[in-house]
Structure formats: C-alpha cells, structure tokens
Design a protein around this motif. Structure first.
Motif, mmCIF file in Angstrom:
data_model
loop_
_atom_site.group_PDB
_atom_site.id
_atom_site.type_symbol
_atom_site.label_atom_id
_atom_site.label_comp_id
_atom_site.label_asym_id
_atom_site.label_seq_id
_atom_site.Cartn_x
_atom_site.Cartn_y
_atom_site.Cartn_z
ATOM 1 N N ASN A 1 17.032 -10.605 -17.854
ATOM 2 C CA ASN A 1 17.498 -11.190 -18.980
ATOM 3 C C ASN A 1 17.486 -10.622 -20.313
ATOM 4 O O ASN A 1 18.062 -10.890 -21.214
ATOM 5 N N ALA A 2 16.642 -9.545 -20.215
ATOM 6 C CA ALA A 2 16.368 -8.754 -21.513
ATOM 7 C C ALA A 2 17.589 -7.530 -21.737
ATOM 8 O O ALA A 2 17.666 -7.190 -22.826
ATOM 9 N N ARG A 3 18.171 -7.397 -20.541
ATOM 10 C CA ARG A 3 19.235 -6.286 -20.585
ATOM 11 C C ARG A 3 20.477 -6.920 -20.234
ATOM 12 O O ARG A 3 20.783 -7.374 -18.983
ATOM 13 N N GLU A 4 21.496 -7.067 -21.149
ATOM 14 C CA GLU A 4 22.655 -7.962 -21.111
ATOM 15 C C GLU A 4 23.390 -6.976 -19.937
ATOM 16 O O GLU A 4 24.375 -7.674 -19.234
ATOM 17 N N ASN B 1 8.252 -0.017 -7.765
ATOM 18 C CA ASN B 1 7.082 0.643 -8.577
ATOM 19 C C ASN B 1 7.328 0.848 -9.895
ATOM 20 O O ASN B 1 6.644 1.648 -10.528
ATOM 21 N N MET B 2 8.684 0.463 -10.663
ATOM 22 C CA MET B 2 9.146 0.692 -11.720
ATOM 23 C C MET B 2 10.049 -0.218 -12.271
ATOM 24 O O MET B 2 11.235 -0.100 -12.276
ATOM 25 N N ILE B 3 9.459 -1.586 -12.278
ATOM 26 C CA ILE B 3 10.271 -2.752 -12.356
ATOM 27 C C ILE B 3 11.094 -2.755 -13.924
ATOM 28 O O ILE B 3 12.277 -3.260 -14.011
ATOM 29 N N ASP B 4 10.371 -2.077 -14.813
ATOM 30 C CA ASP B 4 10.679 -2.112 -16.167
ATOM 31 C C ASP B 4 11.947 -1.360 -16.216
ATOM 32 O O ASP B 4 12.547 -1.251 -17.625
ATOM 33 N N HIS C 1 8.438 -11.344 -13.660
ATOM 34 C CA HIS C 1 8.621 -10.315 -14.543
ATOM 35 C C HIS C 1 9.835 -9.620 -14.474
ATOM 36 O O HIS C 1 10.389 -9.388 -15.427
ATOM 37 N N LEU C 2 10.425 -9.594 -13.260
ATOM 38 C CA LEU C 2 11.529 -9.070 -12.979
ATOM 39 C C LEU C 2 12.816 -9.542 -13.677
ATOM 40 O O LEU C 2 13.886 -9.254 -14.169
#
Length: 464
Positions: free
Chosen positions: A92-95, A133-136, A86-87
């Motif tokens: 990869n979703a954040r350039e 605790n806040m990977i996103d 998930h990390l």
C-alpha cells in the motif's frame, strides 16, 4: 509467461532494441534456432538469486519468443502473520505495486492474509514479485516453479542462487535429471562459501566444483558471478559492478549479456580464487558486526578491527594465490560493502546484542542462510593442518597457519566450539601482544607462503 512489469522493464525505451541485440547474439553463440526460446532457470530464491532473475526478466522478459526466465523454490514455506502484515503495508506504500496487484486480481489475498483469514506461501508471493528474504523491495512478477525437474530439465542457462551449504545436495538431484542431456547447460553460480576437504591433502572445495562433481557438467561451462553488491540496492538501480569468472568460452559473452547501464559486469579467468574470496570476506563480516554492537558503533574500534581483519585476509590470500596482489581490489571492495550492510555483519550484531542465539541455527527468518558461519569452520579446519605449517617469526618454529590468524581463531571459538561469548572478539583485537597489522602483511610478503594444493593446483602449476 506474462511480460515483466517493474522499474527495469525496457518496453517503449531505446534500450529495448539494445537488449534484443544482446539476446540475439547470445542465442547465436548457443546455437538456438528461431522459435526456440533461450531458457533461463534460477535455482534458489534467496535475495540475490531472486534479484538476479528479476533483472533478467526486466531486461529480456518482454521478448517472449526469444527468452523465458523461471525460478525454482521449494514449496510449502508459509508466510507468518507478522510478515504478511508488513507485506500489506509495503504494497500500500507503493502505488505502482498496488495497481499491478489489483490489475492481476491478486490484491485481495494480501488483504485476507493481513486479517489472518488466509495463509500465504513464499512461492505464491514470489510470483507477484515478493522475495521472502527481501519483503521491502518489490520485484517484477516472476514465473515460479516448485518442481525442480520441471525447472531445470531443458534450461540453457541455470543460475545457482542457493547457499553453498545446499548446493551439493540440490545439484546432485539435478544431475539425475540431466543424465540424458546431449548438450551441457551453462551454469552461473552466485554462491559465496566453501567446504574443506582434508583427504588426501587439505584443500578448498567451492560451489562451482560441487556443481561439476554433482552433475558432470564440465567446469568450462560453470561460472561464478560476484562483487560488492547488496541485492535490494541493485534492483533499485544503485550503480554496481561485478565480475563473472570462468573459462574463455563463455565469460565474455555472458558479461555482455548481463551488463546493464547500472550493473556493470567485467570478466575474469580466475574462477576458483574469486569464489574463495567471496567466502572469506563473510568470515570477517560476522566479527565486524559483533565489534560494532559491542562498542556502540565506535568508529575507532571498527577501524581497528578492519585493519586487523584485512591483514589476516591478506595473509590468507598469500597462502592461496601465487600473485595475491591482484585480488586486493575485489576482496576489499566486497568486504567493505558486506561490513556496511551485509547479512553476515547483521548476524554478528544480533548475536552480540543477544537478539539471536547460536541455537537458532544459521538460517534466519527474513535473511536466509548466514554463509559466514560454515565458512569460519571450513577456513579454520583447513588452516589448522600441520601439513600447511609456516614459520612463526618470533617463536622460530613451525606452526599451523591458523596460529597467525587470531580473529579467525576467536570466531571459531564463538561460533563453532561455542565455548566463548561474543564479547571475546574484543579480547582478540585488544591483545597487547598482537602484531601490528603491517607486520603480518610484511610477514606474508616476505615468506613463500603459497600452498597450491589448497585450491587443488598441482605444485608449481601457474593459473592463467
């Protein structure tokens, strides 16, 4: 220590000069000499503790000769493969995050972890700006220290980001490292939770009191910061406010130092009561999550619960505070945001849905410690004491205060005694004999409920 790279980094902006002025002012108040940086150490790397240190790193980390920010967390916590995968997707979703990791030659390890060829560790990924605790929500890179003595021994400001249940033990160890210190540090506690002490009189022990007892640091140097805040949203610059509470000497300078355009910090002298309120709302947030899950998010049922739980909280504040009205705004605001999106409400939902069990404990992967569980036990134990008895309005006899708090009683049976299922919370709010919430509030307002000993105040003493 490398400069911060993240959404709040002030280099190249007008607010960089403002930050330096605020930092210089606090340094003068602390008596810091030129060339001696202000050392800020976070203790505990949960979501809020990590975000708080990241905010300071973003604001002041570029002023390397004047300020240094570091954070301690225990070593050895492995990141499981699912979380590593998930990390990798988050990166990869954040350039901007992807480019930063490539530039720091740190990207390859996340590829290897995604493939199962490498194990990542929580302290390792925190250095790259990822809180377990806040990977996103990627943060700026942080200086992470896994040796507690190294982290705190020369710190000017220590930020307690630990759960209340860990605070006494860890600061007891810190106290041993500070025995030779000449000047006491400033400590800012973020912990929301309480302990109950019954001897010689029933009273509440808060994290700031635990810290003072464990370290010998005077309470005038220990402050509490809290408010209606969700850590990830604050780092993403959603507008928020908080209060820093404590003695006159430091609360106003620190409020100014911590204040940012999107994060307004007020100051207040009422340290202990604000801490206790931060723990109290966690109690009722768990029940709110249960009700939401059990009623399929029924707006009507949730509003019924809100009315009843706020009336209980108001009743309890009248036991704790001689002028409880002044707590209504902060308490309700903090309760509201916790019910909407806090981890305690989330925990209640998961319990009610059967996706979590009590046997799993109150430290949950990806969320951290659910502090409302220990708070339920502490408030129930305190309010069950006959020495605090109040007059029952209908039975015309003295009863322990907990008898006027049916939701607290139900949560204690569900979470602590474990002799009732989660859906019994609905019975507590649907009891046909229950008071109109207005009546409980009128009861509190019409009787002299204030018990100074609960907060360790001598009888008749009025707090400033």
């Amino acid at each position: 220590m490398g400069g911060a790279e993240g959404p709040g980094h002030p280099n190249g902006h007008a607010n960089g000069a403002v930050a330096e002025e605020k930092l210089d002012e606090l340094r003068r108040q602390l008596g810091k000499a030129d060339g001696d940086p202000l050392r800020i150490a976070g203790v505990g790397a949960g979501a809020w503790g990590s975000v708080f240190c990241a905010l300071l790193q973003d604001a002041y980390g570029h002023l390397r000769d004047k300020a240094q920010v570091r954070i301690w967390r225990r070593p050895g916590r492995a990141v499981d493969r699912a979380t590593a995968g998930h990390l990798f997707d988050v990166i990869n979703a954040r350039e901007d995050v992807l480019r930063r990791l490539i530039r720091r030659c740190a990207y390859l390890k996340y590829v290897e972890a995604r493939l199962g060829d490498r194990t990542l560790y929580a302290d390792e990924i925190l250095r790259d700006g990822f809180c377990l605790n806040m990977i996103d929500t990627p943060l700026c890179p942080l200086k992470v220290v896994t040796n507690l003595q190294e982290a705190v021994w020369d710190a000017d400001i220590v930020v307690n980001g630990l759960p209340s249940t860990d605070t006494r033990e860890v600061f007891g160890e810190i106290g041993r490292y500070w025995k030779e210190r000449i000047t006491a540090p400033i400590i800012i506690s973020l912990a929301k939770g309480i302990e109950a002490s019954l001897d010689p009189l029933p009273r509440i022990i808060t994290p700031t009191q635990m810290i003072s007892n464990a370290t010998g640091v005077p309470l005038e140097n220990i402050l509490y910061l809290g408010g209606p805040n969700i850590a990830s949203e604050i780092y993403n610059k959603e507008y928020a406010n908080a209060r820093i509470c404590g003695a006159d000497k430091w609360r106003k300078p620190l409020a100014k130092f911590l204040r940012q355009p999107h994060f307004i910090v007020w100051d207040n002298s009422d340290l202990i009561t604000h801490e206790v309120m931060g723990g109290l709302k966690n109690v009722y947030a768990i029940g709110a999550g249960m009700v939401a899950a059990l009623t399929n998010e029924s707006a009507t049922s949730k509003s019924v619960y809100f009315a009843l739980c706020t009336s209980e909280m108001i009743y309890i504040t009248h036991l704790l505070e001689e002028e409880p009205e002044k707590l209504a705004g902060p308490l309700l605001a903090d309760t509201y945001v916790t019910l909407l999106k806090g981890r305690n409400a989330w925990y209640g939902q998961k319990l009610a849905k059967g996706e979590l069990t009590l046997e799993m404990g109150d430290s949950i992967k990806g969320k951290g410690t659910i502090q409302g569980v220990s708070a339920v036990d502490a408030f129930y134990e305190l309010l069950s004491q006959d020495s605090l008895s109040v007059m029952h309005p209908e039975a015309n006899r003295s009863v322990a205060p907990v008898e006027m708090c049916p939701i607290l009683k139900a949560l204690h049976r569900i979470l602590i005694k474990r002799d009732r299922p989660a859906d019994s919370i609905l019975q507590a709010i649907r009891d046909e004999t229950m008071y109109d919430p207005r009546e409980r509030i009128e009861m509190a307002q019409g009787h002299s409920l204030y018990r100074p000993s609960l907060l360790g105040q001598p009888k008749g003493d009025v707090k400033a």
